[in-house]
Design a protein around this motif. Structure first.
Motif, PDB file in Angstrom:
ATOM      1  N   LYS A  64      26.667  16.665   1.401  1.00 54.04           N
ATOM      2  CA  LYS A  64      25.356  15.801  -0.031  1.00 54.04           C
ATOM      3  C   LYS A  64      25.021  14.760   1.000  1.00 54.04           C
ATOM      4  CE  LYS A  64      27.479  18.382  -3.149  1.00 54.04           C
ATOM      5  NZ  LYS A  64      26.434  19.152  -4.103  1.00 54.04           N
ATOM      6  N   VAL A  65      24.106  14.939   2.432  1.00 48.58           N
ATOM      7  CA  VAL A  65      23.926  13.559   2.102  1.00 48.58           C
ATOM      8  C   VAL A  65      21.940  14.555   3.611  1.00 48.58           C
ATOM      9  CG1 VAL A  65      24.612  12.198   3.422  1.00 48.58           C
ATOM     10  CG2 VAL A  65      24.669  13.284   4.860  1.00 48.58           C
ATOM     11  N   SER A  66      21.169  13.925   3.998  1.00 39.21           N
ATOM     12  CA  SER A  66      19.518  14.485   4.261  1.00 39.21           C
ATOM     13  C   SER A  66      19.828  13.996   5.785  1.00 39.21           C
ATOM     14  CB  SER A  66      18.474  13.797   3.820  1.00 39.21           C
ATOM     15  OG  SER A  66      18.550  12.137   3.186  1.00 39.21           O
ATOM     16  N   THR A  67      20.709  12.836   6.516  1.00 38.41           N
ATOM     17  CA  THR A  67      20.677  12.651   7.632  1.00 38.41           C
ATOM     18  C   THR A  67      21.845  12.580   8.173  1.00 38.41           C
ATOM     19  OG1 THR A  67      20.640  10.168   7.334  1.00 38.41           O
ATOM     20  CG2 THR A  67      18.016  11.218   7.028  1.00 38.41           C
ATOM     21  N   THR A  68      21.879  12.653   8.991  1.00 43.36           N
ATOM     22  CA  THR A  68      23.826  11.795   9.870  1.00 43.36           C
ATOM     23  C   THR A  68      24.071  10.725  10.375  1.00 43.36           C
ATOM     24  OG1 THR A  68      22.725  12.238  12.140  1.00 43.36           O
ATOM     25  CG2 THR A  68      23.648  14.520  11.217  1.00 43.36           C
ATOM     26  N   LEU A  69      22.830  10.220   9.310  1.00 42.39           N
ATOM     27  CA  LEU A  69      23.048   8.646   9.753  1.00 42.39           C
ATOM     28  C   LEU A  69      24.709   7.473  10.166  1.00 42.39           C
ATOM     29  CD1 LEU A  69      21.964   5.633  10.148  1.00 42.39           C
ATOM     30  CD2 LEU A  69      21.915   5.226   8.205  1.00 42.39           C
ATOM     31  N   SER A  70      25.221   8.603   8.455  1.00 40.75           N
ATOM     32  CA  SER A  70      26.525   8.046   8.235  1.00 40.75           C
ATOM     33  C   SER A  70      27.519   8.517   9.502  1.00 40.75           C
ATOM     34  CB  SER A  70      27.687   8.461   7.213  1.00 40.75           C
ATOM     35  OG  SER A  70      26.690   8.064   5.829  1.00 40.75           O
ATOM     36  N   ALA A  71      27.636   9.481  10.239  1.00 38.80           N
ATOM     37  CA  ALA A  71      28.269  10.032  10.661  1.00 38.80           C
ATOM     38  C   ALA A  71      27.904   9.611  12.406  1.00 38.80           C
ATOM     39  CB  ALA A  71      27.979  12.361  11.522  1.00 38.80           C
ATOM     40  N   ARG A  72      26.700   9.371  13.044  1.00 43.24           N
ATOM     41  CA  ARG A  72      26.521   8.443  13.851  1.00 43.24           C
ATOM     42  C   ARG A  72      27.174   7.193  14.224  1.00 43.24           C
ATOM     43  NH1 ARG A  72      21.083   8.181  14.183  1.00 43.24           N
ATOM     44  NH2 ARG A  72      20.461   9.100  11.754  1.00 43.24           N
ATOM     45  N   LEU A  73      27.032   6.634  12.383  1.00 43.82           N
ATOM     46  CA  LEU A  73      27.772   5.473  12.858  1.00 43.82           C
ATOM     47  C   LEU A  73      28.828   4.848  12.947  1.00 43.82           C
ATOM     48  CD1 LEU A  73      27.430   2.042  12.003  1.00 43.82           C
ATOM     49  CD2 LEU A  73      27.626   3.148   9.200  1.00 43.82           C
ATOM     50  N   ALA A  74      29.604   6.710  12.254  1.00 45.85           N
ATOM     51  CA  ALA A  74      31.448   6.046  12.738  1.00 45.85           C
ATOM     52  C   ALA A  74      31.950   6.234  13.488  1.00 45.85           C
ATOM     53  CB  ALA A  74      31.477   7.586  11.338  1.00 45.85           C
ATOM     54  N   GLU A  75      30.770   7.604  14.732  1.00 44.75           N
ATOM     55  CA  GLU A  75      31.166   7.690  15.510  1.00 44.75           C
ATOM     56  C   GLU A  75      30.927   6.503  16.724  1.00 44.75           C
ATOM     57  OE1 GLU A  75      31.603   8.761  19.602  1.00 44.75           O
ATOM     58  OE2 GLU A  75      32.320  10.210  18.169  1.00 44.75           O
ATOM     59  N   CYS A  76      30.040   5.878  16.052  1.00 43.08           N
ATOM     60  CA  CYS A  76      29.550   4.249  17.285  1.00 43.08           C
ATOM     61  C   CYS A  76      30.238   3.604  17.074  1.00 43.08           C
ATOM     62  CB  CYS A  76      28.162   3.744  16.955  1.00 43.08           C
ATOM     63  SG  CYS A  76      26.755   4.556  17.636  1.00 43.08           S
ATOM     64  N   VAL A  77      30.782   2.718  15.611  1.00 40.21           N
ATOM     65  CA  VAL A  77      32.551   2.424  15.121  1.00 40.21           C
ATOM     66  C   VAL A  77      33.723   2.972  15.916  1.00 40.21           C
ATOM     67  CG1 VAL A  77      33.863   1.282  13.514  1.00 40.21           C
ATOM     68  CG2 VAL A  77      31.134   1.341  12.953  1.00 40.21           C
ATOM     69  N   TYR A  78      33.718   3.864  15.981  1.00 42.99           N
ATOM     70  CA  TYR A  78      34.552   4.024  16.724  1.00 42.99           C
ATOM     71  C   TYR A  78      35.175   4.156  17.872  1.00 42.99           C
ATOM     72  CZ  TYR A  78      39.111   7.522  17.720  1.00 42.99           C
ATOM     73  OH  TYR A  78      40.034   8.331  17.744  1.00 42.99           O
ATOM     74  N   ARG A  79      34.304   4.091  19.103  1.00 47.56           N
ATOM     75  CA  ARG A  79      33.600   3.999  20.186  1.00 47.56           C
ATOM     76  C   ARG A  79      33.412   2.776  20.571  1.00 47.56           C
ATOM     77  NH1 ARG A  79      28.355   7.178  22.502  1.00 47.56           N
ATOM     78  NH2 ARG A  79      29.217   9.353  21.908  1.00 47.56           N
ATOM     79  N   ARG A  80      34.073   1.641  20.047  1.00 49.25           N
ATOM     80  CA  ARG A  80      33.938   0.456  20.370  1.00 49.25           C
ATOM     81  C   ARG A  80      35.599  -0.455  19.610  1.00 49.25           C
ATOM     82  NH1 ARG A  80      29.075   1.384  19.873  1.00 49.25           N
ATOM     83  NH2 ARG A  80      28.037   0.047  21.135  1.00 49.25           N
ATOM     84  N   ASP A  81      35.781   0.399  18.540  1.00 46.68           N
ATOM     85  CA  ASP A  81      37.410   0.094  17.623  1.00 46.68           C
ATOM     86  C   ASP A  81      37.886   0.963  16.670  1.00 46.68           C
ATOM     87  OD1 ASP A  81      39.082  -0.950  16.154  1.00 46.68           O
ATOM     88  OD2 ASP A  81      38.616  -3.373  16.741  1.00 46.68           O
TER      89      ASP A  81
END
Length: 322
Positions: free
Chosen positions: A197-214
């Protein structure tokens, strides 16, 4: 057999009206005596037969004669119908309790306890028509590399795998209850994000970057994303505010979010999820069982710990996942 059928019916009617309670007691006495091969002292069957014939004869003498000649046979037929209905109703109640549907797991047929079919609703991910659309029987985790996805409580012996999306309303119904259930049961919990239900993968990319850090903050971010309005999930400004809410520097995180390598990882994960042949969100895997649609929380608890899951200290009172 008339006494037994009458007992079943009058017992139910007696709950709502005192008028039928004495008749139910007479029926019970008659049944107990018939079971022990003794005649009914109360003459319950004859008394009820007379009442029924008295009403019928006022309408049709022919019908009354037919009823009088075949009373015992009709009593047997009526008993079989009542017994069959009772068994079928009991089966429906049991299936609804353990699967969320009167007809069995992932069955979309009408269920009186779930008339709107909410326990089987999904956010459809299909793209156009398919000659052989997948069904619940086709869903599998075989060949899926789950190590590519974030995991909470990796030491857990049992595992809950949720395929969903941040913007999907049905996923939102069960994400928190499933996460709480996994924590309460000490099970591994994986969330496989498939943006629908989104037009981009912004949330998925944000989640991956946060997961890499903490890793801990990743799960906090999930809570934020599921609480956000769906239209915010494509908004870079909202992503920056979410990072700040987690105490992260958006200047550094933003570069990661826009990294083509991160987008490539998200794409590979989506390809990996597609191997399950899922056709809607949420789809939940627990052991060898698959649940399509937002089932009540107890259904997932039963899959984890069996029918008497509540004996293990978590009655599921916080949420039923609906």
């Amino acid at each position: 057999m008339f006494c037994i059928a009458a007992l079943l019916i009058l017992s139910v009617l007696g709950i709502f009206s005192a008028r039928y309670r004495s008749l139910a007691k007479d029926a019970l006495d008659c049944v107990l005596r018939r079971v022990t091969l003794r005649p009914c002292i109360t003459g319950f069957d004859e008394k009820m037969k007379s009442r029924i014939l008295g009403r019928v004869i006022n309408r049709s003498e022919r019908a009354a004669r037919f009823l009088n000649r075949n009373f015992e046979l009709l009593a047997w037929v009526f008993f079989i119908l009542v017994l069959g209905s009772t068994v079928y109703a009991a089966r429906g109640l049991y299936l609804f309790y353990v699967t969320g549907s009167c007809n069995g797991l992932n069955q979309e047929s009408f269920c009186v306890f779930d008339p709107k079919g909410e326990n089987n609703e999904v956010t459809d991910i299909s793209q156009g028509c398919k000659e052989n659309p997948p069904t619940a029987a086709d869903l599998t985790l075989k060949g899926v590399d789950l190590s590519r996805f974030p995991v909470c409580n990796p030491a857990g012996k049992k595992e809950i795998v949720l395929i969903g999306c941040y913007g999907c309303s049905y996923t939102r119904k069960i994400y928190a209850p499933l996460k709480e259930l996994a924590a309460a049961r000490g099970a591994r919990f994986r969330f496989l994000d498939y943006p629908v239900k989104v037009s981009t993968t912004l949330s998925a990319r944000l989640a991956e970057c946060v997961y890499r850090r903490d890793e801990a903050r990743y799960w906090q971010l999930n809570d934020i994303l599921f609480a956000a309005a769906p239209e915010q999930l494509d908004d870079p400004e909202f992503a920056g505010k979410a990072a700040m809410q987690l105490g992260l520097d958006w200047g550094d995180l933003g570069g990661c979010v826009e990294d083509p390598a991160v987008q490539a990882l998200v794409d590979r994960r989506m390809d990996e999820i597609a191997k399950t042949r899922f056709y809607g969100t949420p789809t939940v895997f627990i052991g060898n069982q698959v649940f399509v649609g937002p089932k009540p929380r107890r259904v997932y608890a039963i899959a984890l710990d069996g029918l008497f899951y509540w004996l293990k200290g978590d009655g599921g009172s916080r949420s039923e996942g609906r």
